[in-house]
Design an enzyme around this catalytic site. Structure first.
Site, PDB file in Angstrom:
ATOM      1  N   SER A 127       0.836  -1.200   0.000  1.00  0.00           N
ATOM      2  CA  SER A 127       0.000   0.000   0.000  1.00  0.00           C
ATOM      3  C   SER A 127       0.871   1.249   0.000  1.00  0.00           C
ATOM      4  O   SER A 127       1.983   1.259   0.541  1.00  0.00           O
ATOM      5  CB  SER A 127      -0.894   0.003   1.242  1.00  0.00           C
ATOM      6  OG  SER A 127      -1.509   1.264   1.434  1.00  0.00           O
ATOM      7  N   TYR A 152      -2.255  -0.133  10.132  1.00  0.00           N
ATOM      8  CA  TYR A 152      -2.449  -0.694   8.786  1.00  0.00           C
ATOM      9  C   TYR A 152      -1.166  -0.552   7.971  1.00  0.00           C
ATOM     10  O   TYR A 152      -0.677  -1.511   7.369  1.00  0.00           O
ATOM     11  CB  TYR A 152      -3.611   0.011   8.086  1.00  0.00           C
ATOM     12  CG  TYR A 152      -3.713  -0.314   6.611  1.00  0.00           C
ATOM     13  CD1 TYR A 152      -4.068  -1.599   6.198  1.00  0.00           C
ATOM     14  CD2 TYR A 152      -3.450   0.646   5.635  1.00  0.00           C
ATOM     15  CE1 TYR A 152      -4.154  -1.911   4.843  1.00  0.00           C
ATOM     16  CE2 TYR A 152      -3.532   0.344   4.290  1.00  0.00           C
ATOM     17  CZ  TYR A 152      -3.881  -0.939   3.900  1.00  0.00           C
ATOM     18  OH  TYR A 152      -3.957  -1.250   2.568  1.00  0.00           O
TER      19      TYR A 152
END
Length: 337
Positions: A127, A152
């Protein structure tokens, strides 16, 4: 060619499966169909895939170690694309163990299964969040990414480190893809653009964080899928300058390479909707970053691909899908009521 897609009922997983099936590939998909967002949307995606005789689906959670190992033993996958993950920056502030279970334990299970079965290539989703609070732009894959600002992001950085070690130890060809704000039809309802369209349609106000002074490298789903498919066919070779490192490992950014300010993005949505938004201008949220901007030079050099879809084109397609999908959903509800 038999390809495993984890998270096949998810946004990117669904679109990748559609593309590979159209290309005549055999696709085996797994998903746990969790309720992080509307499970009916996930089931609707699966319903689009299941009529294809080259598609098989199994309800399976990544952190089911025995189930994952058994799957890899029974099926001889040529390529594995790991897209299953607990997504979302803000959700990680409230439910940290969901990220530990799926993104860390689950990914370790995939790596172990690949170690034993030796597929030709493992591709996994990282990501743009790994860049954290980096201020150098555009974000390059050679930049330091040791400053995550959310759990995350930390789990995605951990995935990259785990993958590198497995590639080095077991000669596994592994490629990580840092996605930049993917959007488009069949997208995730927790994403800002989806929330904006829904709120505008229902005449509800939208929350605009950092007073709209954020920039995102919005990347249309078809561009992301084209990038994934090209990367799948290019397993990395050992290329480290240190001769003691044998990793067949590579990281790429997949982003539009054209960051857009949030207020302009909202204007594009308003135009596509034919309605103005009521805006609640709010400060930055914890775990968020002011800007994302992908350097895609290595992607262009190695696989000859650069995203091309403009936000005007992409948002128009999303809004068209959104109205059509939910119109049909509402008709189904009224028919069964």
């Amino acid at each position: 060619m038999k390809i495993l897609i984890t998270g096949v009922a998810g946004f990117i997983g669904y679109h990748l499966a559609q593309r590979l099936l159209a290309d005549g590939k055999q696709v085996y998909g797994i998903d746990n169909l969790n309720d992080y967002y509307d499970v009916n949307l996930k089931k609707a995606r699966l319903a689009e895939l299941t009529p294809n005789t080259n598609f098989q689906f199994q309800l399976l959670d990544l952190n089911n170690r025995e189930g994952i190992l058994q799957l890899f033993q029974e099926q001889n996958f040529d390529c594995v694309v790991n897209l299953a993950a607990q997504a979302g920056v803000r959700y990680s502030l409230e439910n940290p163990f969901a990220y530990v279970d799926t993104n860390l334990v689950g990914f370790a299970n995939i790596l172990e299964a690949c170690r034993h079965s030796q597929p030709q290539h493992l591709v996994f989703a990282s990501s743009s969040s790994v860049y954290g609070a980096n201020t150098k732009i555009p974000f390059s894959v050679i930049d330091n990414v040791d400053n995550p600002v959310s759990l995350y992001a930390a789990t995605k950085k951990a995935n990259e480190l785990m993958a590198h070690s497995y590639s080095h130890l077991y000669s596994l060809p592994i490629t990580g893809l840092r996605f930049f704000t993917v959007y488009g039809p069949w997208g995730r309802p927790d994403m800002a653009y989806f929330k904006f369209v829904r709120a505008i349609e229902q005449n509800q106000p939208i929350n605009v964080f950092n007073y709209g002074k954020m920039q995102r490298d919005f990347t249309y789903i078809d561009d992301v899928i084209e990038g994934i498919v090209r990367v799948m066919h290019h397993p990395p070779k050992p290329h480290h300058k240190n001769e003691n490192i044998n990793a067949r490992y590579k990281i790429y950014n997949i982003g539009n390479n054209k960051p857009v300010e949030l207020l302009r993005f909202i204007k594009v949505i308003e135009k596509a909707m034919g309605k103005s938004a009521q805006k609640n201008l709010l400060p930055m949220q914890p775990g968020d970053v002011p800007r994302t901007y992908a350097d895609v030079d290595e992607l262009i050099r190695d696989v000859g691909f650069k995203p091309t879809t403009t936000i005007e084109q992409g948002i128009e397609k999303f809004v068209r899908w959104y109205k059509d999908f939910y119109q049909h959903q509402n008709q189904k509800v009224s028919q069964t009521a």
